[in-house]
Design a protein around this motif. Structure first.
Motif, short mmCIF file in Angstrom:
data_model
loop_
_atom_site.label_atom_id
_atom_site.label_comp_id
_atom_site.label_asym_id
_atom_site.label_seq_id
_atom_site.Cartn_x
_atom_site.Cartn_y
_atom_site.Cartn_z
N SER A 232 0.83 -1.32 0.09
CA SER A 232 0.06 0.22 -0.10
C SER A 232 1.07 1.29 -0.18
O SER A 232 0.35 2.26 -0.88
CB SER A 232 -0.65 0.31 1.28
N CYS B 258 2.51 1.80 -3.22
CA CYS B 258 1.23 2.18 -3.95
C CYS B 258 0.93 3.37 -4.40
O CYS B 258 0.77 4.23 -5.29
CB CYS B 258 -0.20 0.92 -4.14
N ASN B 259 1.23 4.43 -3.22
CA ASN B 259 0.94 5.48 -2.83
C ASN B 259 2.43 6.35 -3.39
O ASN B 259 2.55 7.67 -2.99
CB ASN B 259 0.11 5.36 -1.67
N LEU C 298 6.56 5.72 -7.69
CA LEU C 298 5.96 4.76 -9.28
C LEU C 298 4.56 5.69 -9.87
O LEU C 298 4.09 5.50 -11.37
CB LEU C 298 4.70 4.50 -7.84
N ILE D 137 -4.05 0.23 -10.28
CA ILE D 137 -3.25 -0.14 -9.12
C ILE D 137 -4.15 0.60 -7.83
O ILE D 137 -4.19 -0.27 -6.71
CB ILE D 137 -1.97 0.73 -9.31
N ASN D 138 -4.54 1.27 -8.77
CA ASN D 138 -5.77 2.00 -7.64
C ASN D 138 -6.22 0.98 -7.00
O ASN D 138 -7.32 1.24 -5.84
CB ASN D 138 -6.29 3.52 -8.28
N SER E 28 -5.13 -1.39 -4.26
CA SER E 28 -4.56 -1.07 -3.26
C SER E 28 -5.12 -1.16 -2.17
O SER E 28 -4.52 -1.09 -1.16
CB SER E 28 -3.78 0.21 -3.79
N LEU F 103 5.55 -2.64 -13.22
CA LEU F 103 4.93 -2.73 -12.42
C LEU F 103 6.23 -3.37 -11.05
O LEU F 103 6.08 -2.57 -9.77
CB LEU F 103 3.13 -2.34 -12.43
N TYR G 43 8.29 -2.35 -7.73
CA TYR G 43 8.22 -3.09 -6.36
C TYR G 43 9.26 -3.37 -5.88
O TYR G 43 9.25 -3.77 -4.58
CB TYR G 43 7.19 -4.20 -6.73
#
Length: 186
Positions: free
Chosen positions: A16, A19-20, A24, A36-37, A40, A71, A75
């Motif tokens: 999480s 993702c924020n 990214l 992703i939004n 997540s 992605l 990550y």
């Protein structure tokens, strides 16, 4: 194999936070950011993911394989900042591979340079003291798993750092290797 239909998955806090991250958002395209939004959120629901894919005019998830691999590479860099691949991080990464239909060999085929860069950095760190402890052995297994590498592929990728460690006086018994790399003589 885990079935995704009607399934829920809860990603870790680490995912999480990732993702924020601003990095990214700068690195990836709008289609993948929308996905992703969706994934997540606290509890991932496959149908919401499916709806998001359709809303972004993506016929099938394999059509954005390169973006999803990007992605996963981002990550991987993120989770390795602390040089530890916890079970939680490994589960998130494995779920993402399943979700995005990443097959064995995709990393080597499409992102070979990127995974070599990640692995080289980890091998340099691990072999710098000419000794591999139990924690580093487990880290190696997890690294191999992240990128779906065969034993031989993984051994070949770490060969250079193993040779450097041997040249710097490491005992082969301390290096988590099955055999001395070809071409190396004491």
């Amino acid at each position: 194999m885990l079935t995704l239909i009607n399934s829920m998955y809860q990603f870790s806090e680490k995912f999480s936070t990732f993702c924020n991250s601003e990095k990214l958002r700068q690195e990836l395209g709008l289609n993948i950011l929308g996905i992703i939004n969706t994934i997540s959120r606290k509890d991932f629901i496959f149908q919401e993911f499916n709806n998001c894919v359709k809303e972004n005019n993506i016929r099938k998830i394999e059509d954005i394989k390169l973006e999803t691999l990007d992605l996963l590479i981002l990550y991987a860099h993120y989770i390795l900042e602390d040089n530890v691949i916890s079970n939680e991080k490994l589960e998130d990464f494995s779920f993402l591979k399943l979700l995005f239909k990443i097959k064995e060999g995709d990393f080597r085929k499409y992102k070979n340079i990127e995974i070599k860069e990640i692995l080289k950095k980890q091998f340099i760190r691990a072999y710098s003291d000419q000794r591999i402890d139990n924690e580093e052995e487990m880290q190696s297994v997890n690294l191999q798993s992240l990128f779906d590498l065969s034993y031989d592929e993984f051994e070949n990728l770490k060969k250079e750092e193993v040779i450097n460690a041997l040249l710097n006086g490491a005992n082969p018994k301390d290096l988590d290797i099955a055999k001395i790399p070809k071409g190396f003589n004491f």
